[in-house]
Design an enzyme around this catalytic site. Structure first.
Site, mmCIF file in Angstrom:
data_model
loop_
_atom_site.group_PDB
_atom_site.id
_atom_site.type_symbol
_atom_site.label_atom_id
_atom_site.label_comp_id
_atom_site.label_asym_id
_atom_site.label_seq_id
_atom_site.Cartn_x
_atom_site.Cartn_y
_atom_site.Cartn_z
ATOM 1 N N HIS A 53 0.858 -1.189 0.000
ATOM 2 C CA HIS A 53 0.000 0.000 0.000
ATOM 3 C C HIS A 53 0.891 1.234 0.000
ATOM 4 O O HIS A 53 1.858 1.305 0.756
ATOM 5 C CB HIS A 53 -0.921 0.005 1.213
ATOM 6 C CG HIS A 53 -1.855 1.189 1.204
ATOM 7 N ND1 HIS A 53 -2.942 1.260 0.366
ATOM 8 C CD2 HIS A 53 -1.839 2.348 1.891
ATOM 9 C CE1 HIS A 53 -3.574 2.420 0.548
ATOM 10 N NE2 HIS A 53 -2.909 3.096 1.466
ATOM 11 N N LEU B 128 -10.071 -3.650 4.452
ATOM 12 C CA LEU B 128 -9.152 -2.983 3.526
ATOM 13 C C LEU B 128 -7.980 -2.306 4.250
ATOM 14 O O LEU B 128 -8.176 -1.493 5.153
ATOM 15 C CB LEU B 128 -9.929 -1.928 2.711
ATOM 16 C CG LEU B 128 -9.117 -1.174 1.646
ATOM 17 C CD1 LEU B 128 -8.642 -2.112 0.556
ATOM 18 C CD2 LEU B 128 -9.921 -0.020 1.080
ATOM 19 N N ASP B 129 -6.761 -2.623 3.822
ATOM 20 C CA ASP B 129 -5.537 -1.973 4.314
ATOM 21 C C ASP B 129 -5.373 -2.097 5.826
ATOM 22 O O ASP B 129 -4.757 -1.234 6.467
ATOM 23 C CB ASP B 129 -5.504 -0.487 3.905
ATOM 24 C CG ASP B 129 -5.482 -0.312 2.397
ATOM 25 O OD1 ASP B 129 -4.971 -1.215 1.708
ATOM 26 O OD2 ASP B 129 -5.985 0.712 1.904
ATOM 27 N N ALA B 130 -5.935 -3.152 6.401
ATOM 28 C CA ALA B 130 -5.886 -3.294 7.857
ATOM 29 C C ALA B 130 -5.213 -4.589 8.296
ATOM 30 O O ALA B 130 -5.199 -4.910 9.475
ATOM 31 C CB ALA B 130 -7.297 -3.215 8.439
ATOM 32 N N GLY C 126 -6.931 3.394 1.829
ATOM 33 C CA GLY C 126 -7.876 3.651 0.748
ATOM 34 C C GLY C 126 -7.232 4.287 -0.452
ATOM 35 O O GLY C 126 -6.041 4.132 -0.705
#
Lengths: 283, 283, 283, 283
Positions: free
Chosen positions: A191, A226-228, A200
């Site tokens: 990311h 998401l992205d976690a 995000g």
């Protein structure tokens, strides 16, 4: 040098190291690298050994057989890997080439020890670059109105190519939950922000708007949120008022590349243990 | 949490970890931290364990007694330390206050776990700052024509204060060889360059002249050869054409401070093992 | 956005900026970027402007004509460049591909704005990679007994390809003095150490032997004295006792790549001014 | 060397630099440092000059008089400062001493050029350290049930000491909105995370929970919205799974100290321009 990599996580208690190292010593196993971590917060213990394969009297199956009783005794989650067996890594990309080109070059020059059975992309742009490396390229367009067929095909390709690991090298699409679950702990994403900041879309534009003085990138395992997912590796680069969002994109590419390459190498060398949505990385 | 710290270096061979961890397990020792390193270049093995003192049935003397046979068997250089016993650290400084003030503050706020029996300086400038901390200050001027009497007095003070360790916090004088030998592996210096570049005098001016784009600092053990001892820690900071030598001095101070503080903390926590003029630092 | 880049070095005195900015204002020049540096040590002044080409009533030749009187008045060394004119960069490499592949990818993806008329190598290993990019590859073997013919051919190729700039992307051969002189300030090398430490051969092995805690890379202009030219850019990466020389080679490659790419970009954008064997880099 | 520092922000257009530098040249002003920034996103222009005071025929008032017409013509927000006039900086702290001790030492050793008329704290712990420096210490306890009287007293003290600037050196209390407004752009805070991640309370514990691989600190101007003001400076330090929250606290202190010290120095040297909740820092 071929090694067996023994990776363990279990509740901490006295005697684990003694039992394990005794077993290895009994079979005359030559340990070339040993790492331990006691997490005092949650009472878990993590361990990774590399043992010269040629010092042991058995193969991987024999090792598993010899080790199983100890694993049961201590309630271990554990794996043993043969360093000579290349993991099969399916790369997924979109239109941006920097991460993909970097991984391909590291693989081609022998730095990244793995097989790359194929590259999957929702665009056809990078086909020539991939095919020059002798790697099959699958173009699977994603229909924004109905992504289901595309991801069915992606899942099929990943299964067909018997992937041990999937790398989202700036794939830019959100994987469906089932895929995340089926390959939990085996899908690696890069990311383009220093998470948890700017999760995000368009993180560099978010960063430019907030006026931060460092931008970053995060390599993490993909989870349904998401992205976690658990963070494997992060790094940053300095920016100033002179850098607009597009400059950050350029500067950030260098950070993304090296963070993803480091994270993937840790994974390929079985150095990453996941627990409680966090990682232990025995680098 | 009080621990015993067992620190070992010996020729590498099979069974060391098993023997050591067995012994610890026999006595029910609870290992809170374990680090290993096999140097494949020279065939040496290095190990450090922290074991909860309250999990063991004996004190330090008892530990030594129990461990001695293993140490003999493997030809170990080894030590065991009680984390509760504060090392006695004599600080030496000259006129520049930044490293000294930093160490004193870390000590005063409890971050640096040691005793500071005294500060020795060739100037009287920093007396008030030191004495505010409740620490005796010895002003030992050094006559450039004949340094012998000064260093005799310095040696006497170090001995009288029963120093376990001496820190040259920008002392700016070269210690005589006998002192280096008597306290080998126990005198820590901070040099204001990224060694081996710019050894000797005025490193920031050397750096400015050469036009480097990063300046650094090096924390190392003092040996008879100037600025050539085993390196414990290093770090750098970015500079540009805008920085003249005096700006580098200012920027470098921050690097010196944190490099020295980190290096000293590693030493105080028995994390540094010296071999072949290099260090293994189990951080 | 097309700009003219005006780059100036001259003895410092009052009124330079006023004269230059007056001239630009007279012609309604729109300055998008302006950088100044007064070197208080040696009394020199350095300046770089980017001016929108479409805001000016003349082309590069007209600009030169208009500016010449000011340049004469202040004794300036100066150049003006058209940002739309791509510099011709000849790349030279040996067997190691990491720097070359990195530059080629940056060029191919549009990040590096230049032309690459050819790649010259003393080995044939990287031909296929280069030719895939559509770039001619010249294999010029260097006979260790007599290097003269090889470098005559290299010089001929550089001249034939009208190189504005030559990049030694780990070329591993020392250029002859005449070539250094003919292309002074236009031959860029990447050295795989943090200079001035570890100049010469096998810097990572030197670094491993010395036990440094950071390794680095240096991008510099080539001069007749080996590894002693003006430094454009440097960076470092952390290593520990766990890294042997070969690990440093791997880790160092990432540093080399980004240091060379940054240094070359500065050069291509006319951001580097050389004075007294040092650089002013207006980044 | 005494300088006048001219700091300007205005809508960008052709001729600004020419007008300003003409004026300076007319009066024979010797520019020692000049910085420009055109923000192409929002069309604003930022400029900072340092001019030798002894090269100009007037004092600060004369400068203002001479410059006012240009400022009006271009609609400038502008200031001119005399480098010899020390800013008056009120420091506020709580119980943690590391940032306060660091700033006091930098001030005491002459690195930080300012006056410190007093220190205000909601606890009495750091009185002795402050008073040793010869600085008045005001203990203003904050009643959690009713903070109004405490902040009335704080406001009174800040006003009484004619503060140009207030530094929250880990003050740990949220300033009331009126105070934020009255001293907009003049209250500097150090937040112990890499904002925007982990705003609010206990950022190191948030960071440990999320498993990030770098922790950071952020120096920013205080606005009414908590931890959301313009960022002046940030930096990070690497952590691993071995660091628990309390280790991060220790490691983070070093980052906080240097980030705050750098940010404050930029402010004291009039290097920070605020626009659209972001900063231009001419370092």
């Amino acid at each position: 040098m071929r090694t067996f990599r023994l990776v363990i996580a279990c509740p901490d208690r006295v005697g684990i190291v003694a039992k394990v190292s005794n077993l290895l010593a009994t079979y005359n196993g030559w340990i070339t690298e040993a790492s331990h971590h006691s997490d005092l917060d949650n009472g878990w213990f993590f361990m990774r050994h590399e043992i010269r394969a040629d010092s042991l009297p058995f193969d991987l199956e024999g090792f598993r057989h010899a080790f199983a009783p100890i694993a049961r005794e201590f309630g271990m989650r554990w794996q043993v890997y043969d360093s000579a067996v290349k993991k099969r890594v399916v790369l997924m990309a979109s239109r941006e080439s920097h991460c993909l080109a970097d991984l391909l070059h590291r693989w081609h020059s022998g730095e990244l020890y793995c097989e790359i059975p194929c590259v999957i992309s929702n665009h056809d742009d990078l086909r020539s670059m991939v095919e020059w490396h002798g790697i099959p390229y699958h173009h699977v367009p994603v229909d924004p109105q109905d992504k289901t067929p595309a991801f069915a095909e992606v899942s099929r390709l990943i299964a067909e190519h018997q992937a041990d690991c999937v790398v989202l090298a700036r794939y830019m699409q959100i994987l469906p939950p089932t895929l995340c679950q089926d390959y939990a702990g085996r899908v690696i994403n890069i990311h383009h922000s220093f998470l948890p900041s700017f999760a995000g879309a368009k993180p560099y534009h978010q960063a430019a708007k907030r006026g931060v003085k460092l931008i970053g990138a995060t390599c993490h395992y993909v989870t349904e949120e998401l992205d976690a997912g658990p963070i494997i590796e992060q790094d940053v680069a300095r920016v100033t008022h002179r850098q607009q969002a597009e400059d950050m994109v350029r500067i950030g590419k260098d950070v993304e590349r090296r963070v993803l390459a480091r994270g993937l190498r840790y994974h390929l060398e079985d150095r990453v243990l996941v627990h409680d949505n966090k990682t232990v990385v025995f680098d």
